[in-house]
Design an enzyme around this catalytic site. Structure first.
Site, PDB file in Angstrom:
ATOM      1  N   SER A 135     -19.635 -13.715  -8.473  1.00 26.62           N
ATOM      2  CA  SER A 135     -20.397 -12.632  -7.856  1.00 26.62           C
ATOM      3  C   SER A 135     -19.443 -11.780  -7.029  1.00 26.62           C
ATOM      4  CB  SER A 135     -21.496 -13.215  -6.971  1.00 26.62           C
ATOM      5  OG  SER A 135     -22.273 -12.198  -6.388  1.00 26.62           O
ATOM      6  N   LYS A 161     -20.663 -10.538 -12.037  1.00 26.55           N
ATOM      7  CA  LYS A 161     -21.900  -9.994 -11.461  1.00 26.55           C
ATOM      8  C   LYS A 161     -21.528  -9.048 -10.329  1.00 26.55           C
ATOM      9  CE  LYS A 161     -24.748 -12.269  -8.594  1.00 26.55           C
ATOM     10  NZ  LYS A 161     -25.788 -13.239  -8.164  1.00 26.55           N
ATOM     11  N   LYS A 163     -22.738  -6.756  -7.189  1.00 23.56           N
ATOM     12  CA  LYS A 163     -23.791  -6.422  -6.234  1.00 23.56           C
ATOM     13  C   LYS A 163     -23.939  -4.900  -6.204  1.00 23.56           C
ATOM     14  CE  LYS A 163     -24.695 -10.567  -4.530  1.00 23.56           C
ATOM     15  NZ  LYS A 163     -26.038 -11.192  -4.526  1.00 23.56           N
ATOM     16  N   ASP A 189     -26.780  -7.218  -9.543  1.00 20.70           N
ATOM     17  CA  ASP A 189     -27.745  -7.851  -8.645  1.00 20.70           C
ATOM     18  C   ASP A 189     -28.067  -6.887  -7.516  1.00 20.70           C
ATOM     19  OD1 ASP A 189     -29.286  -9.491  -7.080  1.00 20.70           O
ATOM     20  OD2 ASP A 189     -27.680 -10.891  -6.558  1.00 20.70           O
ATOM     21  N   GLU A 214     -30.673  -8.083 -11.883  1.00 21.76           N
ATOM     22  CA  GLU A 214     -31.277  -9.137 -11.079  1.00 21.76           C
ATOM     23  C   GLU A 214     -32.029  -8.555  -9.883  1.00 21.76           C
ATOM     24  OE1 GLU A 214     -29.806 -13.137  -8.646  1.00 21.76           O
ATOM     25  OE2 GLU A 214     -28.387 -11.984  -9.853  1.00 21.76           O
ATOM     26  N   ASP A 239     -35.160 -13.405  -9.102  1.00 24.07           N
ATOM     27  CA  ASP A 239     -34.462 -14.349  -8.232  1.00 24.07           C
ATOM     28  C   ASP A 239     -35.365 -14.661  -7.043  1.00 24.07           C
ATOM     29  OD1 ASP A 239     -32.841 -15.625  -6.388  1.00 24.07           O
ATOM     30  OD2 ASP A 239     -31.251 -14.149  -6.395  1.00 24.07           O
ATOM     31  N   LYS A 263     -32.351 -20.815  -7.764  1.00 26.76           N
ATOM     32  CA  LYS A 263     -31.581 -21.278  -6.610  1.00 26.76           C
ATOM     33  C   LYS A 263     -32.351 -22.447  -6.000  1.00 26.76           C
ATOM     34  CE  LYS A 263     -29.444 -16.851  -5.414  1.00 26.76           C
ATOM     35  NZ  LYS A 263     -29.572 -15.654  -4.553  1.00 26.76           N
ATOM     36  N   GLY A 291     -26.150 -18.742  -6.577  1.00 32.36           N
ATOM     37  CA  GLY A 291     -25.399 -19.344  -5.479  1.00 32.36           C
ATOM     38  C   GLY A 291     -25.720 -18.708  -4.145  1.00 32.36           C
TER      39      GLY A 291
END
Length: 369
Positions: A135, A161, A163, A189, A214, A239, A263, A291
């Site tokens: 991430s 991934k 952000k 995400d 996400e 998520d 998660k 995570g």
């Protein structure tokens, strides 16, 4: 199994570099470990929340209070303590899944160590190593982001991934796709940073052939996610919206997602995480393991979960050195884009004594027989 002692170890470990999301920037891992000592073994877990209630309504001081005043007394009242019995005992307490997960996991670790069974075997793992994604937080500039991604790919990570947030989405995603090509497994995400009014902007992400987007909308907006999913070609992954197997079944029935990120801390522990996995598999929905910038104490059980058959996408199960110069446990390392699932009893990891002492900011006993 009888509990002899429960202690909280407050820890503070600096991150290798600041990690920025739409909720803010994290500079260290400031949380606590739960240590449960029984008449036969001891168990460990890590509280996944943060000192402030920004990402989640749960936070370190609040979790400590609910554990001390409500959750631990309920578990101690059991005639015989197991993880499943602990989960049932804690269920009447409304909310607080991360606190519940911390206590349940420590009990489960001790229980499995008593029987010499690994968490992977207990959950139904089918692999001894899992593919690792990474991430990548929001950067100060696109060139800086490209340098970070290049470094992670050089280390061997098999999925990136990014952000994103409004104003940091199309340009950085386009730059990464153009720089590293169409074969790169790439996803984004949003951490709930958008609304349905942003649907047209999010639709423009379709051109980048992403694995998924996400959690673009707030966690309580399943209707909005279902509507957004109808407008986008890119699969929606939920998520924060998924806190139970019931949530997962509802989201799938509403066509609000085509992928689920599990998660364990967010859903109350590994027992509920396995139930979510089973619901998703029954409906043909792929899952992957998210995570929370865990130390090795939190990463070890996540790896066991990620080895279940329904986890067909690389998760955020990065190596220890992704976040820490020195981990609390023996380091988890990247091997040909994968990280090994711990094979030892319980979660397969314990804190290294001298490291724990160095990073400990305090210790509190919640129960001593």
């Amino acid at each position: 199994m009888r509990i002899e002692r429960i202690e909280l170890w407050h820890i503070g470990i600096p991150l290798r570099s600041p990690f920025r999301t739409s909720h803010g920037t994290q500079h260290d891992k400031d949380t606590f470990l739960v240590q449960v000592v029984t008449d036969a073994a001891e168990g460990w877990s890590e509280f996944a929340g943060e000192p402030e209630p920004l990402y989640s309504s749960e936070f370190v001081a609040g979790a400590e209070a609910v554990l001390a005043d409500h959750l631990v007394p309920r578990v101690l009242a059991l005639p015989s303590v197991t993880a499943a019995a602990s989960a049932r005992a804690m269920a009447p307490v409304s909310g607080h899944p991360m606190a519940k997960a911390a206590l349940e996991t420590a009990v489960l670790d001790a229980e499995l160590r008593t029987h010499g069974m690994s968490l992977g075997s207990y959950l139904g793992a089918v692999r001894d190593r899992v593919p690792a994604g990474v991430s990548v937080g929001i950067a100060d500039s696109v060139p800086e982001l490209l340098d970070r991604v290049e470094g992670y790919l050089a280390e061997g990570y098999v999925r990136i991934k990014l952000k994103i947030e409004p104003g940091w989405d199309l340009e950085p995603v386009r730059a990464v796709r153009e720089r590293f090509g169409g074969d790169l497994a790439l996803q984004v995400d949003a951490n709930t940073a958008y609304t349905l009014a942003d649907a047209e902007r999010l639709r423009r992400l379709d051109e980048f052939d992403l694995l998924l987007i996400e959690q673009p909308l707030p966690e309580d907006d399943l209707r909005g996610h279902a509507e957004l999913a109808r407008r986008l070609r890119t699969p929606i992954c939920l998520d924060e919206s998924i806190t139970s197997a019931r949530d997962a079944a509802t989201a799938i029935a509403l066509d609000a997602c085509r992928v689920i990120n599990i998660k364990p801390a967010r859903v109350g522990g590994y027992l509920e995480a396995r139930r979510i996995h089973d619901v998703a598999v029954a409906h043909g929905v792929p899952v992957w393991c998210g995570g929370m910038l865990e130390t090795g104490i939190g990463r070890a059980p996540n790896l066991a979960l990620a080895a279940l058959p329904g986890f067909v996408l690389p998760g955020d199960t990065s190596a220890s050195d992704r976040y820490f110069v020195e981990d609390l446990t023996e380091p988890f390392v990247l091997e040909d884009g994968h990280v090994r699932v711990p094979a030892g009893a319980g979660i397969g990891a314990v804190p290294v004594g001298d490291v724990l002492r160095r990073v400990s900011r305090g210790r509190r006993s919640l129960f001593t027989r």
